[in-house]
Structure formats: structure tokens, C-alpha cells
Design a protein around this motif. Structure first.
Motif: not given
Length: 797
Positions: A559-572
Motif C-alpha cells: 500500500l505504501d508503494k501504491q500510495k507513493e506511485e499514486i502521488l508521483r503520478q498525480a504530481n506528474e
């Protein structure tokens, strides 16, 4: 180490199996000469070598030392200048080639690979490759020396071949010419290493030559024709020269090899030692053995120990230890229950460990070094020496008591058996007490209850038992330390069909104290089984908890990895949106600048329309993403939505409150902070938490900071804007800001005063209103509302 213990504990059988894993005769001989050591440094060194050999086999596979032999005789001959024959030289060449293969096997694969205890032995091998190559060049096989061994040998053999050709040529002319009728057969044969022809006896006088032989019937004579006598003599001379040259070649090779006699002897010694070490490693892998930890405090702790001579698919591992909390172990239990096997396992594994062999046991098993291991196991009754079973055991026991000390390990099987039980038990207790006082590590098996009580009452002595399943009448072969064994004679007899009347009568013959003791053992056994079952359940629960913890940790990490990936994609995505907005703004400004001060309203309107089209295209792309996201969550119904309900816009990842009812297409407005966003009902999910409740209160109570902002704006905003007197650009700019403020202040409709005039300003206002997404409709004012000089604008709720 005394030979009797080695024989009784079947150490010799282990050595025989070890020798089978050696690949050379010297290696097998070294295996058969292996005896346990009492030097702990030597033991640890040998165990380390065994472990390193096991590691090398795991990494590189096995290696053969099969060409290693006892070269003592050959090397002595070389030292005094004697020549070896072709077979001896070929054996040395094969050995040196084997040395080269072993040396290559021992090389490290990487420069940073750490050396082990065998590295030095491998590095000290000298393959002497030029020597073996020269032998192979000169000698083809045990029966043939190569013609290339020397120019002289080549010349001699060429002469022999040419002479043979001349002999065959003349003989063929003879047997195929006019004298053919005198021949028994038209063939050339050999007699006494000379070429002859078979002639019929009656034509002997017709052939001039030497008779060498005749057939058994006398009808055929083998005659060497005079024409080839000289040629045969020449071949004889050439053959003698050939043999002399071969002897010369072998002598030269032998002298060349003799120069390296010491190196060959040294190679042989190293190869023998390596073969011995790798035989120990190979045997360890066969019995699934490990190298034990050694101490010098006379304590041992064997975990999951297995007797190596019992089928590994049938043997039951045991845990047995002594020497720390107690120095003597009294093992009880039924016959064939595993008591003797336990003694033999402890004794044999101790001997194997001290011999540098790996032992079949679990990791971290610990052994100690004993100067001597004494064992009195098995029935050694002797008719010739008039010794009974008791006398035989007592003779062994006397010798053990005379020689044993604190550095010894003593093993007694059925101590005191074979005589009157009362006297035997008393004698056994006395013997054990003597050994205990002398701090001799001792394991003994018994059936005597007196010894069980003795162990219970004496510090430093511990009971143990071999478990027995009364229900199945079978031993489990498990060793239980700390619990004395019960005889189970009555239970076994009852299961086998002995009548209860006889069993009850037998029970009455037992004394009260003995009966109480047996009952106590039964209670202890029941308690032990209960505790054992509970322990197994607890262990199972622990395993399940550990598995759940590991699963939870894995999910959390995921979940932590998914959260980081979602935030990264959102920021991008946010960065891309901002970049697109900037690019669009820059393009719009460039368009307006390019139009210049003389641009017409139509030019500006086209530029504005172009910007609107690009925004619409972007909105369509976002809508497509929304539809894709909607497929992954349940679709809400209109009845589930209430004004002020807390929701999440899935495609945008934003949370807000519903500020309008959905229209016929399912579109509605969601208040996300200070933004009012249009969304579709299929892109929403309800958020039922404390944040949602707060959002409901905020919507209805208007008591938050953002609510105050809306109220202050609503208090100051007017319901109409007057644009009369402004040019189109200024009027549209003022109208844009006014409409935003009015919409955010939740006004339902407003009046835009633009006047009648030529209708240019009115047309500009109407064109702009068409592009505002939150304007539901607009119309000219009715009579009394300002007529054509006013436009009434209605907002989307």
C-alpha cells in the motif's frame, strides 16, 4: 581410543562406508586407518576441512583422484637410475594429468573469493605438465612406443617396413609362380619370427631353403626359401636395434621423470589427503550430516541426532544432552523402545566427530572431546570362558571402573541386569554413584525402578525415557529427558489379551510403594502429554501469528508503494496540466499581441473560441478518464446523494461536498474547498467518516472559515452589473470577474446591464455567456426588467 568401544559402537562399519567414497587406493587406505583424536585443535581443523570440502562440492561438484596410486616402488627405481616400463610411465603421466585437473578444480573462481582450509593444499600441487606431455608423445600405449619418440627409432622402423615389403614381394612371386603346385596353400606365414611358405612334404627337394616346422600330420613343411634368408636376418637385426632404441627412450624418459621424484611423491601425498577429505565430505552428503561445534567442558547437546547405520527413511531423530545441568542420564523404557539405539547414537556420533567426520544431526549440535569412550552394550555371554551374561557385563564394568576418569564417556546398557533384581539394582546404584562422585559423564539404560528413584533423588543425575504408545503397542523412539519411563507391562499384557483376573492378581503382588510410584509415573506421563499438546498448539498459534504479521507487513509495504506511485503520478499529471495551461496562456497572449491594437472584435472572438475549443478537448479527455475510473467502483444512485454529502471524485482524487442535484445526464457540482467542480454521478463514491460529517456540518451550518468567506462575499455582491460606457474588452473582463463572484456566492441569477445602443456590447456579452460553463441560461429582460438593455443570467444549481 580403546578398540572394544570402536567395535561395540560399530565404528568400523562407518569406516567401511567412508572408504567406499574414496576414489583412489591410497585414499581408501587412509580412510580405513582413521581413528578418533583427543586433540581439540586437530579435531576442529579436520572438521573445518570437511566443511570446506562439502562447500566446494556444493559449488563445483565432485572431483576424482582415481589416478593416484602407491608410487613407492616406481619412485625408488627412479631414484637409483632404473628405467620404468611403458605401463609404469603411462601411470605416472595419467597421475600428473589428474593432478592438473585437481589443481584446476581447486582454483578460486573470483579474485575476491576468500580462501579456505583446502586452498593451500590445492595450490601446492605441481602438475609437471611438460613431463606428462613428453611421456604421452613418446608412448602410445603399454604395447607401443611412438615412432616419433626419436629419429633413430623412426629410421629403424622404416628399414623394417621396407625389408618386410621386399620379403613379401619375393615370396609372393614364389607362391604365385611356377612353384605354386608345390605349395600346400598360397600364403606367407611366420615360424620362429621368420617368414616361411607351406610346402607339401613330397616336394621338399624342389624348394631350396631351411625347414623351420611341419604340420601335425607331417604333410606340410614350413620352409624359409634361401632367397629370403638374408632379408629375414636383416629384419632380426633391425628388430634388435628397435628394442635397444626403445630401451634407450624409456631410460631417457625415466631419468627425466626421476628428476621430479620428490615432487611426484609430494603430489601423491597431497592427492591422498584431498581424496580422504573429499571422501568424508561425500559421505556427509549421503547421510545429510553437519559439522558439530566442539567444546572441552565434557558437555554435549545433540539435536535431531540420527544413527547413521539405520535407514534414513526409518530412523527417528532424538534430542539428547548432558554435562551442563547434570552429568549422568538414566534412560528407562520398554524393550525395543530405542534405549540401546540412544546409547549407540551418542557414542558413535562422539567417535565420528572426534575423527573429523560430520555427524547426522541438526544444526548447532554440540559435542565434547573425550580421551576415551567406554561402552558395555550387548550380550557377550561366553560358553568357552564359562561366563554368564551377568559375569560378562560385570567383567567389562570392572575394566571401565578401573580406567575411566573425568575425561571419559561411559555407556552402560541394562546395568546390573542378569542377576537377582534386588541385588542387581543395588549394585547398579553403587556403580553409578561411584562414577558420579568421580564426575564421569555417564549414560545408562535400565528397567529397575530403584534407579529411577535414585536419579530423582540425586542432584546432577537426570531421568530420561523412551516414549511408548500403549494404544498401538509400539514405541515412538522419542527420547524424553526429565521424565522416568514406565514399564507398561500390565497395559501391554492387557492389550495382548491377558485376562483382567491375572493382571489384577499381579498388581496385588506389587508393594504399596512401588504401586504409588508407578501411579505417579502414569500421572506424570499424562501431564507431559497434555503439556506437549498445548505446546504444539501454542507453536501452531505462533506460526499463524507470524504468518499474519508477515502478510500484514507485506500488504502495508504494498500500500505504501501504491500510495507513493499514486502521488508521483498525480504530481506528474498536475505538472503537465500546469504546463499545458501555461502553454495555452502563452499562446493566447501571443495571439492577442499579434492581432495588435487594430484587431477587430471578430479576430479576438476567433482567438477566444480557439482557446475554448482546446479547453473543451481537455475536458473530454478528462471525462474519458472518469469513465475508465468509474468501471472500478460501484455506481451511485441519485437517491443516495444529498446536498452537503461528502464524496470523492475518483478520477481526480479530490474530496468535497455535493452542492447541486444531478441533472438528467447525471452531472452535478461538487464543492472542493474553494473550487466548485462539475462531475458525473458515476465518478463519485461516498465518504462516510468524520471528515464527511464535518463536511455536512460545513455545508449546512456555514460555520467554517471558507463558509465565512462565502457569506462575506454574498453580503457585498450586487445582483446586477452595469457595463454601459465600457468598450467590449473592458466589459467582458469585468463581467468575467463578476460572474465568478456571483456564482461562488450561490446567487441563483443576476442582471447584466449593457444598454441598447447599436447592440455591439449586448452581442459581445451574449457570445461570452455562451462559453461560461456554470451559466445555465440567459435572456433579455422583460418589460419592466430593462427590456433589451438588460440580460438576465441564470446559474446552474
Amino acid at each position: 581410543m580403546n578398540s572394544k568401544a570402536l567395535r561395540v559402537l560399530e565404528y568400523d562399519k562407518i569406516i567401511d562406508r567412508l572408504a567406499e567414497h574414496a576414489t583412489s587406493e591410497p585414499g581408501r587406505k587412509m580412510c580405513k586407518e582413521l581413528v578418533p583424536s583427543a586433540d581439540i585443535k586437530e579435531i576442529r581443523h579436520n572438521q573445518t576441512k570437511t566443511s570446506d570440502a562439502i562447500a566446494r562440492i556444493f559449488k563445483k561438484g565432485s572431483v576424482s583422484f582415481g589416478d593416484n596410486r602407491d608410487f613407492t616402488g616406481s619412485l625408488k627405481a627412479l631414484k637409483i637410475g632404473s628405467a620404468l616400463d611403458t605401463a609404469g610411465l603411462l601411470r605416472l603421466a595419467a597421475f600428473l594429468e589428474n593432478v592438473a585437473r585437481v589443481k584446476n578444480y581447486g582454483r578460486t573462481q573470483r579474485d575476491d573469493e576468500a580462501p579456505d582450509s583446502l586452498t593451500e593444499s590445492f595450490s601446492m600441487l605441481e602438475p609437471l605438465t611438460p613431463v606428462s606431455v613428453e611421456i604421452r608423445r613418446c608412448i602410445v600405449s603399454e604395447d607401443e612406443v611412438s615412432s616419433d619418440a626419436s629419429p633413430a627409432l623412426r629410421h629403424i622402423r622404416r628399414g623394417i617396413m621396407l625389408t618386410n615389403d621386399r620379403i613379401h614381394e619375393q615370396l609372393n612371386r614364389l607362391i604365385n609362380g611356377p612353384m605354386r603346385t608345390y605349395m600346400q596353400d598360397a600364403v606367407v606365414t611366420m615360424r620362429d619370427d621368420r617368414y616361411c611358405v607351406p610346402v607339401r612334404a613330397e616336394y621338399k627337394s624342389q624348394i631350396n631353403g631351411i625347414v623351420h616346422d611341419q604340420s601335425s600330420s607331417g604333410s606340410t613343411l614350413f620352409i624359409e626359401p634361401a632367397a629370403v634368408v638374408e632379408l629375414n636376418n636383416k629384419i632380426k637385426e633391425l628388430v634388435l636395434q628397435e628394442n635397444a632404441e626403445i630401451e634407450k627412450i624409456l631410460l631417457e624418459l625415466s631419468l627425466q621423470v626421476g628428476e621430479h621424484a620428490e615432487a611426484i611423491k609430494y603430489n601423491s601425498d597431497i592427492m591422498t589427503d584431498l581424496d580422504f577429505v573429499f571422501a568424508k565430505a561425500s559421505y556427509a552428503l549421503e547421510i545429510n550430516a553437519i559439522s558439530p561445534v566442539f567444546n572441552d567442558n565434557h558437555s554435549f547437546d545433540i539435536k535431531k541426532g540420527r544413527h547413521p547405520l539405520i535407514d534414513k527413511n526409518k530412523v527417528v531423530p532424538i534430542d539428547v544432552y548432558a554435562g551442563k545441568d547434570f552429568d549422568m542420564l538414566i534412560i528407562t523404557g520398554p524393550n525395543t523402545g530405542g534405549k540401546t539405539v540412544t546409547l549407540k547414537t551418542v557414542g558413535l556420533l562422539t567417535l565420528m566427530g572426534q575423527a573429523g567426520l560430520a555427524i547426522p544431526a541438526g544444526d548447532k549440535s554440540e559435542l565434547s572431546v573425550f580421551d576415551e569412550v567406554y561402552a558395555d552394550i550387548g550380550d557377550e555371554q561366553s560358553i568357552e570362558q564359562s561366563l554368564s551374561t551377568f559375569s560378562s557385563h560385570m567383567t567389562n564394568t570392572v575394566k571401565i571402573l578401573e580406567n575411566a576418569d573425568s575425561n571419559s564417556l561411559c555407556l552402560f546398557d541394562e546395568l546390573g541386569a542378569g542377576t537377582d533384581p534386588t541385588e542387581g539394582a543395588a549394585l547398579a546404584i553403587s556403580i553409578l554413584n561411584n562414577l558420579h562422585e568421580r564426575q564421569v559423564r555417564t549414560l545408562a539404560t535400565t528397567h529397575y525402578s530403584e534407579l529411577k528413584i535414585y536419579a530423582l533423588n540425586t542432584p546432577g543425575i537426570q531421568n530420561a525415557s523412551c516414549e511408548f504408545d500403549v494404544e498401538s503397542l509400539r514405541p515412538t523412539y522419542r527420547l524424553l529427558i526429565g521424565i522416568p519411563g514406565k514399564s507398561n507391562a500390565f497395559a501391554i499384557s492387557s492389550k495382548l489379551g491377558l485376562s483382567e483376573e491375572i493382571i489384577n492378581a499381579a498388581k496385588e503382588q506389587i508393594g504399596t510403594e512401588d504401586k504409588k510410584f508407578e501411579d505417579l509415573l502414569s500421572d506424570l506421563e499424562k501431564s507431559r502429554k497434555t503439556i506437549e499438546n498445548e505446546r504444539l498448539e501454542i507453536a501452531q498459534y505462533k506460526r499463524e501469528v507470524e504468518e499474519l504479521k508477515a502478510e500484514l507487513a507485506s500488504k502495508t509495504d504494498k500500500l505504501d508503494k501504491q500510495k507513493e506511485e499514486i502521488l508521483r503520478q498525480a504530481n506528474e499529471e498536475a505538472r503537465n496540466i500546469l504546463q499545458e495551461a501555461k502553454d495555452l496562456a502563452d499562446e493566447t497572449i501571443r495571439t492577442f499581441r499579434k492581432a495588435g491594437p487594430n484587431a477587430t472584435m471578430q479576430d479576438l472572438e476567433r482567438a477566444r473560441t480557439n482557446v475554448g475549443q482546446k479547453i473543451s478537448a481537455k475536458n473530454k479527455a478528462i471525462s474519458a478518464k472518469k469513465e475508465a475510473a468509474n468501471a472500478s467502483h460501484p455506481i451511485l444512485k441519485e437517491s443516495q446523494l444529498k446536498l452537503g454529502e461528502s464524496v470523492k471524485i475518483v478520477s481526480m482524487g479530490l474530496r468535497g461536498t455535493i452542492s447541486s442535484k444531478p441533472d438528467k445526464d447525471g452531472n452535478l457540482y461538487v464543492q472542493c474547498g474553494i473550487m466548485r467542480t462539475k462531475a458525473n454521478i458515476r465518478d463519485l463514491v461516498l465518504v462516510q467518516d468524520e471528515d464527511g460529517k464535518a463536511a455536512m456540518k460545513k455545508f449546512y451550518g456555514r460555520n467554517t472559515s471558507s463558509g465565512k468567506m462565502d457569506l462575506s462575499r454574498a453580503a457585498s455582491i450586487r445582483t446586477e452589473i452595469n457595463l454601459i460606457g465600457k468598450n467590449s474588452d473592458d466589459a467582458i473582463s469585468a463581467l468575467d470577474k463578476y460572474l465568478d463572484d456571483a456564482y461562488m456566492s450561490h446567487l441563483n441569477n443576476v442582471r447584466v446591464v449593457h444598454g441598447k445602443g447599436a447592440g455591439i456590447l449586448r452581442q459581445a456579452v451574449h457570445n461570452y455567456l455562451k462559453s461560461v460553463p456554470y451559466v445555465k441560461s440567459f435572456k433579455l429582460g422583460e418589460f419592466g426588467e430593462g427590456d433589451a438593455g438588460v440580460t438576465i443570467v441564470t446559474f446552474i444549481k
